[in-house]
Design an enzyme around this catalytic site. Structure first.
Site, mmCIF file in Angstrom:
data_model
loop_
_atom_site.group_PDB
_atom_site.id
_atom_site.type_symbol
_atom_site.label_atom_id
_atom_site.label_comp_id
_atom_site.label_asym_id
_atom_site.label_seq_id
_atom_site.Cartn_x
_atom_site.Cartn_y
_atom_site.Cartn_z
ATOM 1 N N HIS A 37 -7.546 1.795 -2.591
ATOM 2 C CA HIS A 37 -6.670 1.617 -1.430
ATOM 3 C C HIS A 37 -6.818 2.799 -0.473
ATOM 4 C CE1 HIS A 37 -4.996 -0.685 -4.778
ATOM 5 N NE2 HIS A 37 -4.414 -1.473 -3.892
ATOM 6 N N HIS A 268 -5.755 -1.820 3.594
ATOM 7 C CA HIS A 268 -4.803 -1.533 2.514
ATOM 8 C C HIS A 268 -5.464 -1.373 1.144
ATOM 9 C CE1 HIS A 268 -1.569 -2.058 -0.437
ATOM 10 N NE2 HIS A 268 -2.354 -2.975 -0.978
HETATM 11 C C1 TPP Z 1 6.472 -4.548 -7.933
HETATM 12 C C2 TPP Z 1 5.178 -4.712 -7.237
HETATM 13 N N1 TPP Z 1 4.914 -5.891 -6.634
HETATM 14 C C3 TPP Z 1 3.723 -6.089 -6.042
HETATM 15 C C4 TPP Z 1 2.767 -5.117 -6.032
HETATM 16 C C5 TPP Z 1 1.404 -5.365 -5.408
HETATM 17 N N2 TPP Z 1 1.309 -4.592 -4.148
HETATM 18 C C6 TPP Z 1 0.684 -3.414 -4.120
HETATM 19 S S1 TPP Z 1 0.861 -2.661 -2.607
HETATM 20 C C7 TPP Z 1 1.773 -3.941 -2.024
HETATM 21 C C8 TPP Z 1 2.376 -3.898 -0.649
HETATM 22 C C9 TPP Z 1 1.644 -3.092 0.315
HETATM 23 O O1 TPP Z 1 2.445 -2.752 1.408
HETATM 24 P P1 TPP Z 1 3.074 -1.328 1.540
HETATM 25 O O2 TPP Z 1 3.965 -1.071 0.408
HETATM 26 O O3 TPP Z 1 3.664 -1.247 2.891
HETATM 27 O O4 TPP Z 1 1.837 -0.362 1.398
HETATM 28 P P2 TPP Z 1 0.716 -0.082 2.487
HETATM 29 O O5 TPP Z 1 -0.154 -1.283 2.574
HETATM 30 O O6 TPP Z 1 1.411 0.225 3.758
HETATM 31 O O7 TPP Z 1 -0.017 1.090 1.937
HETATM 32 C C10 TPP Z 1 1.912 -4.931 -2.975
HETATM 33 C C11 TPP Z 1 2.629 -6.197 -2.749
HETATM 34 C C12 TPP Z 1 3.087 -3.908 -6.673
HETATM 35 N N3 TPP Z 1 2.218 -2.912 -6.750
HETATM 36 N N4 TPP Z 1 4.300 -3.733 -7.249
#
Ligand code: TPP
Ligand code: MG
Length: 665
Positions: A37, A268
């Site tokens: 990521h 991401h």
């Molecule tokens: C409890 C949980 N649900 C789903 C995920 C899978 N997942 C990893 S990152 C993410 C969301 C990414 O968005 P954000 O938190 O805003 O991170 P960014 O892309 O901005 O780095 C998801 C759904 C997870 N790691 N943990």
């Protein structure tokens, strides 16, 4: 992106260059691993640089220094941000070789930060929201230990980087609400406010006014441009002065500097790809080879890693002369105080003599009355069920917002936040957290218990009302599948004691178990005393012969908890009818599984095996074998008085007797 272009057009000062080191390493490691990521580390690099350069109290030479600030990367998917920081600040064990092995087998630079893989990793993160809630527990631990040992030994902050996903998760609401209530002023969350998650723009699902939300919890909040190091530093300085926990919304661009993927979900969770990676570096004016950090910047970062050395040395001097030095060192090391078990031994002797007919939840309270005064690092609590879980001890004061001299926490109805905070306290060190709720609501804590198991942390959960035996509250409150599911979870010890003596023994084992979580499943209803020997802790082997057959053993009744006395009564009838029958108590399957095979075979016997437990039978065939019989639940319970329910579901002495007679006669 116009916004990105404007930022890149600013003259790149030293802070930007330092942040670019993080970005370049994140790009290179993800490219090398062909997975990972990059977006989050690229977006938060400037804010993280400001945080580490000027604020986090740490010394790379001793990442476990007890009075260090705790830094939690709650958005664990951005793990390269943490690994880059550990690497750049000169931590041993996170060299360029390790970064090149990002996400490979046996590398400390695992896909998500794993506690134990490197001493600079404070907690395992990845399940969103857990890191933030764990950090709340760390900040609570700091206050508790400061109250016990004073500011000269305990005076540090907890810093969190959290993403949109962290703040969307339900657990973040529980944790932030608790932190606000307790006024954990030394807790600061930097929110990576990039408006992007995996599905795209967060506007798809997330229109909270996050700052208002946190201010309603009792936090102080600020919004800054996350790419402006001066603004971030000013906000961090403001946070240090706050009397409340602080949230700093850092407006950032995910994947900052990537020519086409910046600001999009495309950055991401996948490598940028060679062309995009090249484009990002050239936009930054970064013209060094993969994993290469120019000498000047390396020195600058390593100086950050040494910034806290003097502070640590002064602290060591204070510790050396501190009257509570030994006590502090013992507690932090997780060693139990000398003689801790003596009051419990006295209680066991008393049980042997008095044979009390009490619920195991009451027996647990009696065990706590022996343990809590003897072990100052035990900190209890309950998710608003103190009177039902029997988790408090007379004379122990509650923690209140301004006063952490107490040792009992009213977590409110926040099971998930409670379990995660307990993980944070255990990880912080110096505290043995225990708490309570109903066994059925362990479902609300499962993700945090799983992390405790993964991280091998000593947290103890008192889980009362452990079967249909709770009666009238009905099937919503009656656990059936819960023990089976926790028995399936690695590293968890599930205890289900059958009387007051076994409860004291199981508590002793849970306290002694320094390398993993323990769950105590306890009855609401009274249970007869079945043991009158107090010498050896018989639960220590997980299972044992409670009563041997008088003649040759033809049947073995194997039971746990509140069904143990049914087995004992059934044995009386069977023996009277000439069927040699033994009763085996099996309070902890995990400990029993650790015994050698011959012990287990001796205990379980070669005759008919009958398992009795007022829960789902899933997993019991492990002990009963293909020929065994299970007497317990086959589905959900019902609302009725407990006695009526045991009868209705056929978990009775008569049923056990009939099952044996059907097979052996
Ligand atoms: C409890 C949980 N649900 C789903 C995920 C899978 N997942 C990893 S990152 C993410 C969301 C990414 O968005 P954000 O938190 O805003 O991170 P960014 O892309 O901005 O780095 C998801 C759904 C997870 N790691 N943990
Ligand atoms: Mg995001």
């Amino acid at each position: 992106m116009a916004h990105q272009a404007a930022i890149l057009a600013r003259p790149a000062g030293e802070a930007r260059r330092m942040a670019d080191c993080i970005r370049a390493l994140a790009i290179d490691a993800v490219e090398a691993a062909k997975s990972g990521h990059p977006g989050m580390p690229m977006g938060m690099a400037d804010a993280a640089t400001a945080l580490f350069d000027g604020f986090v109290k740490f010394d790379a030479a001793d990442p476990r220094w007890p009075d260090r600030d705790r830094f939690v990367l709650s958005a664990g998917h951005g793990s390269m941000l943490l690994y880059a920081l550990l690497h750049l600040t000169g931590h041993a064990g996170m060299g360029v070789e390790q970064l090149k092995q990002f996400r490979q087998l046996h590398s400390p630079a695992a896909g998500h930060p794993e506690f134990g893989e490197h001493p600079g990793i404070e907690t395992t993160t990845g399940p969103l929201g857990q890191g933030l809630a764990t950090a709340v527990g760390m900040a609570m631990a700091e206050r508790l230990l400061a109250a016990r040992f004073g500011k000269s030994l305990v005076d540090h902050r907890t810093w969190v980087i959290a993403s949109d996903g962290d703040l969307q998760e339900g657990i973040s609401h529980e944790a932030a609400s608790l932190a606000g209530h307790l006024a954990l002023a030394k807790l600061t969350v930097l929110w990576d406010d990039n408006s992007i998650s995996i599905d795209g723009d967060t506007a798809l699902s997330f229109t909270d006014d996050t700052l208002k939300r946190f201010s309603a919890y009792g936090w102080s909040t600020r919004r800054v441009d996350g790419h402006d190091p001066t603004a971030v530093a000013a906000a961090l300085a403001w946070a240090q002065r706050s009397r409340r926990p602080t949230l700093i919304a850092c407006r950032t661009i995910i994947g900052f500097s990537a020519p086409s993927k910046a600001g999009t979900a495309g950055s991401h969770g996948a490598p940028l790809g060679a062309a995009e990676a090249e484009g990002a570096k050239s936009a930054l004016g970064w013209n060094h080879g993969p994993f290469e950090i120019p000498e000047g910047l390396r020195e600058r970062w390593e100086a950050v890693g040494r910034r806290g050395a003097g502070t640590r040395r002064s602290w060591l001097k204070r510790l050396a002369n501190h009257p509570q030095r030994e006590e502090f060192e013992r507690a932090i090391a997780g060693k139990l105080p000398e003689g801790w078990h003596l009051p419990l031994a006295a209680l066991r002797a008393q049980h042997a003599e008095q044979k009390p007919k009490i619920a195991t939840r009451i027996a647990s309270q009696k065990a706590l009355e022996a343990l809590v005064p003897a072990i100052a690092e035990m900190v209890g609590g309950s998710a608003d069920l103190t009177g039902s879980n029997n988790t408090n001890v007379k004379g122990v004061a509650s923690v209140t917002p301004g006063n952490f001299a107490g040792r009992y926490i009213h977590y409110g109805v926040r099971e998930h936040g409670m379990a995660a905070a307990m993980n944070g306290m255990a990880l912080h060190g110096g505290i043995i957290p225990y708490s309570g709720t109903f066994l059925v609501f362990s479902d609300y804590m499962r993700p945090a218990i799983r992390l405790a198991a993964l991280m091998r942390q000593r947290v103890i959960h008192v889980l009362t009302h452990d079967s249909i035996g709770l009666g009238e509250d009905g099937p919503t409150h009656q656990p059936v599948e819960h023990l089976a599911s926790f028995r399936a979870m690695p590293n968890v010890f599930v205890f289900r004691p059958g009387d007051a003596m076994e409860t004291a023994e199981c508590w002793e084992l849970a306290i002694k178990r320094a390398d993993g979580p323990s769950l105590l499943a306890l009855s609401r209803q009274n249970l007869p005393a079945l043991r009158s020997d107090a010498g050896e802790n018989r639960c220590a082997r997980g299972g044992y012969v409670l009563e041997e057959a008088s003649g040759p053993r033809r049947a073995t009744l194997i039971a746990t908890g509140s069904e143990l006395h049914l087995a004992v009564a059934a044995r009386v009838t069977l023996e009277a009818e000439g069927i040699g029958t033994a009763v085996v108590s099996l309070p902890c399957w995990e400990l029993f599984a650790l015994q050698d095979a011959s012990y287990r075979e001796d205990v379980l016997g070669s005759g008919l095996r009958v398992g009795v437990e007022a829960l789902i039978g899933f997993g019991w065939d492990r002990w009963l074998g293909p020929e065994g019989v299970f007497i317990g639940m086959a589905g959900f319970g019902a609302s009725a008085p407990a006695e009526a329910l045991f009868k209705h579901f056929g978990i009775t002495v008569e049923a056990v007797v009939a099952a044996v007679k059907k097979r052996v006669e």
